[in-house]
Scaffold this motif. Structure first.
Motif, PDB file in Angstrom:
ATOM      1  N   SER A  35      -5.891  80.847  60.417  1.00 47.05           N
ATOM      2  CA  SER A  35      -5.746  81.257  59.020  1.00 47.05           C
ATOM      3  C   SER A  35      -4.708  82.372  58.922  1.00 47.05           C
ATOM      4  O   SER A  35      -4.379  83.031  59.913  1.00 47.05           O
ATOM      5  CB  SER A  35      -7.084  81.711  58.451  1.00 47.05           C
ATOM      6  OG  SER A  35      -7.548  82.866  59.118  1.00 47.05           O
ATOM      7  N   THR A  37      -2.383  85.168  55.879  1.00 43.49           N
ATOM      8  CA  THR A  37      -2.171  85.708  54.540  1.00 43.49           C
ATOM      9  C   THR A  37      -0.693  85.603  54.184  1.00 43.49           C
ATOM     10  O   THR A  37       0.172  85.948  54.983  1.00 43.49           O
ATOM     11  CB  THR A  37      -2.625  87.176  54.467  1.00 43.49           C
ATOM     12  OG1 THR A  37      -4.016  87.247  54.772  1.00 43.49           O
ATOM     13  CG2 THR A  37      -2.393  87.750  53.074  1.00 43.49           C
ATOM     14  N   GLY A  40      -0.150  87.924  49.714  1.00 44.16           N
ATOM     15  CA  GLY A  40      -1.420  88.490  49.300  1.00 44.16           C
ATOM     16  C   GLY A  40      -2.584  87.523  49.196  1.00 44.16           C
ATOM     17  O   GLY A  40      -3.704  87.934  48.891  1.00 44.16           O
ATOM     18  N   GLU A  41      -2.372  86.239  49.471  1.00 46.86           N
ATOM     19  CA  GLU A  41      -3.426  85.223  49.398  1.00 46.86           C
ATOM     20  C   GLU A  41      -3.732  84.689  50.790  1.00 46.86           C
ATOM     21  O   GLU A  41      -2.826  84.553  51.618  1.00 46.86           O
ATOM     22  CB  GLU A  41      -3.004  84.062  48.501  1.00 46.86           C
ATOM     23  CG  GLU A  41      -2.932  84.415  47.023  1.00 46.86           C
ATOM     24  CD  GLU A  41      -4.296  84.416  46.364  1.00 46.86           C
ATOM     25  OE1 GLU A  41      -5.223  83.756  46.877  1.00 46.86           O
ATOM     26  OE2 GLU A  41      -4.440  85.089  45.324  1.00 46.86           O
ATOM     27  N   ARG A  42      -5.001  84.389  51.019  1.00 49.63           N
ATOM     28  CA  ARG A  42      -5.418  83.854  52.309  1.00 49.63           C
ATOM     29  C   ARG A  42      -5.363  82.332  52.282  1.00 49.63           C
ATOM     30  O   ARG A  42      -5.900  81.696  51.359  1.00 49.63           O
ATOM     31  CB  ARG A  42      -6.842  84.320  52.634  1.00 49.63           C
ATOM     32  CG  ARG A  42      -7.223  84.172  54.103  1.00 49.63           C
ATOM     33  CD  ARG A  42      -6.526  85.212  54.955  1.00 49.63           C
ATOM     34  NE  ARG A  42      -6.871  85.082  56.353  1.00 49.63           N
ATOM     35  CZ  ARG A  42      -6.222  85.705  57.334  1.00 49.63           C
ATOM     36  NH1 ARG A  42      -5.211  86.516  57.053  1.00 49.63           N
ATOM     37  NH2 ARG A  42      -6.584  85.556  58.601  1.00 49.63           N
ATOM     38  N   GLU A 222       8.714  87.949  53.052  1.00 45.09           N
ATOM     39  CA  GLU A 222       8.076  87.030  53.986  1.00 45.09           C
ATOM     40  C   GLU A 222       8.990  85.837  54.255  1.00 45.09           C
ATOM     41  O   GLU A 222       9.839  85.480  53.428  1.00 45.09           O
ATOM     42  CB  GLU A 222       6.718  86.609  53.441  1.00 45.09           C
ATOM     43  CG  GLU A 222       5.828  87.831  53.213  1.00 45.09           C
ATOM     44  CD  GLU A 222       4.370  87.498  53.023  1.00 45.09           C
ATOM     45  OE1 GLU A 222       3.794  86.811  53.894  1.00 45.09           O
ATOM     46  OE2 GLU A 222       3.808  87.922  52.004  1.00 45.09           O
ATOM     47  N   ASP A 244       6.718  83.677  59.142  1.00 42.03           N
ATOM     48  CA  ASP A 244       5.324  83.867  58.751  1.00 42.03           C
ATOM     49  C   ASP A 244       4.625  82.534  58.557  1.00 42.03           C
ATOM     50  O   ASP A 244       3.391  82.452  58.633  1.00 42.03           O
ATOM     51  CB  ASP A 244       5.249  84.677  57.454  1.00 42.03           C
ATOM     52  CG  ASP A 244       5.831  86.069  57.620  1.00 42.03           C
ATOM     53  OD1 ASP A 244       5.212  86.879  58.341  1.00 42.03           O
ATOM     54  OD2 ASP A 244       6.904  86.352  57.054  1.00 42.03           O
ATOM     55  N   GLU A 288      -1.033  86.396  63.066  1.00 43.69           N
ATOM     56  CA  GLU A 288      -0.225  87.597  62.834  1.00 43.69           C
ATOM     57  C   GLU A 288       0.240  88.258  64.123  1.00 43.69           C
ATOM     58  O   GLU A 288       1.188  89.042  64.117  1.00 43.69           O
ATOM     59  CB  GLU A 288      -1.011  88.614  62.001  1.00 43.69           C
ATOM     60  CG  GLU A 288      -1.025  88.327  60.502  1.00 43.69           C
ATOM     61  CD  GLU A 288      -2.124  87.351  60.092  1.00 43.69           C
ATOM     62  OE1 GLU A 288      -2.879  86.902  60.982  1.00 43.69           O
ATOM     63  OE2 GLU A 288      -2.227  87.045  58.900  1.00 43.69           O
TER      64      GLU A 288
END
Length: 301
Positions: A35, A37, A40-42, A222, A244, A288
């Protein structure tokens, strides 16, 4: 003598990607979490939909291909992208419930650019953006589906960004110079891409990632990469080199054409599973943290 020179940027890109190998690092490794981000959203994985255009009904099914892959994005919690279309079709995409980024073409009709960006925002888009690498054709400005394209100046792009209340994504960045300009203009994300080889001998997008990542450090921009991404291993290499997220493009078409929504879900699930597998084998627990330390560059391309 046989001509062995390479002109097709897609072939160059594939050879470069396949020249990168992995080291295993298994002691103390754990099952990885894929998973991530973004803006700002997952999301469930760093694997995004492509900004496709002009996909009609496929396989005799009722919905268009654009709607089918958007539904798949919603069901998987994957970020969705769409490309050239009229506003009524975009409204249908939004009805699927997918978090969707609308990428508008660089139309010569500037009023159409502004109208489509505003409509997307009013309709509930997750973000908006522009495709800057569909400007030129071999004989001048490109004409796509009867629409003339035009060069976009920094001032024009800045005005689009300042007029929007949404994050702005610029697609078609393939140099540090353009990446820095995007950051200066206020873009929140870029897509590093050569648009399926529109420019002959174009550098592989993945090869540009380290320099672009370094140039944008601390700028709050990003990075997505596309072109030739087909597997979890490809996505892993993208993240390790500075992206990303990565977008799946033409590799999705056979699954979408044959099995629609379920075909796309099955493909993305398989790619995500391979990404998790490679991450676990190389000692990275989450997306990340991935860097280039487990990559071996063979220069065999």
């Amino acid at each position: 003598m046989q001509d062995i020179r390479l002109r097709d940027a897609n072939v160059i890109t594939q050879r470069y990607m396949d020249s990168i190998l992995f080291k295993e690092r298994l002691i103390d490794s754990v099952k990885a979490d894929i998973s991530m981000t973004f803006l700002g959203e997952r999301f469930s994985m760093p694997i995004f939909m492509p900004a496709f255009s002009h996909l009609g009904n496929m396989g005799g099914r009722e919905l268009t291909g654009l709607e089918e892959y958007s539904i798949a994005a919603k069901e998987m919690n994957v970020l969705n992208f769409v490309g050239m279309m009229e506003n009524d079709m975009f409204e249908r995409i939004i009805r699927t419930g997918a978090k969707t980024v609308r990428i508008v073409k660089p139309y010569a009709d500037n009023a159409k650019v502004r109208d489509q960006l505003k409509f997307a925002e009013d309709c509930g888009a997750f973000a908006v953006g522009m495709d800057i690498d569909h400007i030129f054709g071999e004989k001048g400005y490109d004409i796509c589906v009867g629409e003339e394209m035009a060069a976009q100046t920094s001032d024009m792009i800045r005005s689009y960004i300042e007029a929007s209340g949404l994050p702005f994504v610029i697609k078609g960045v393939l140099s540090v110079e353009d990446a820095v300009k995007c950051a200066d203009l206020g873009a929140k994300a870029i897509i590093v891409s050569h648009h399926h080889g529109r420019l002959p001998y174009a550098v592989p997008p993945m090869m540009m990632l380290p320099d672009i990542k370094k140039a944008l450090e601390g700028r709050g921009v990003e990075i997505i990469v596309d072109c030739g991404i087909e597997s979890g291993a490809d996505v892993y290499k993208s993240l390790a080199l500075g992206a990303d997220a990565a977008a799946i493009g033409r590799a999705m078409m056979p699954s979408l054409g044959k099995d629609g929504v379920q075909g796309v879900i099955d493909l993305f699930t398989s790619i995500g599973d391979e990404l998790r597998y490679v991450m676990s084998f190389t000692g990275f627990a989450d997306t990340e943290k991935i860097d280039s330390s487990a990559l071996i560059f063979t220069n065999n391309y």
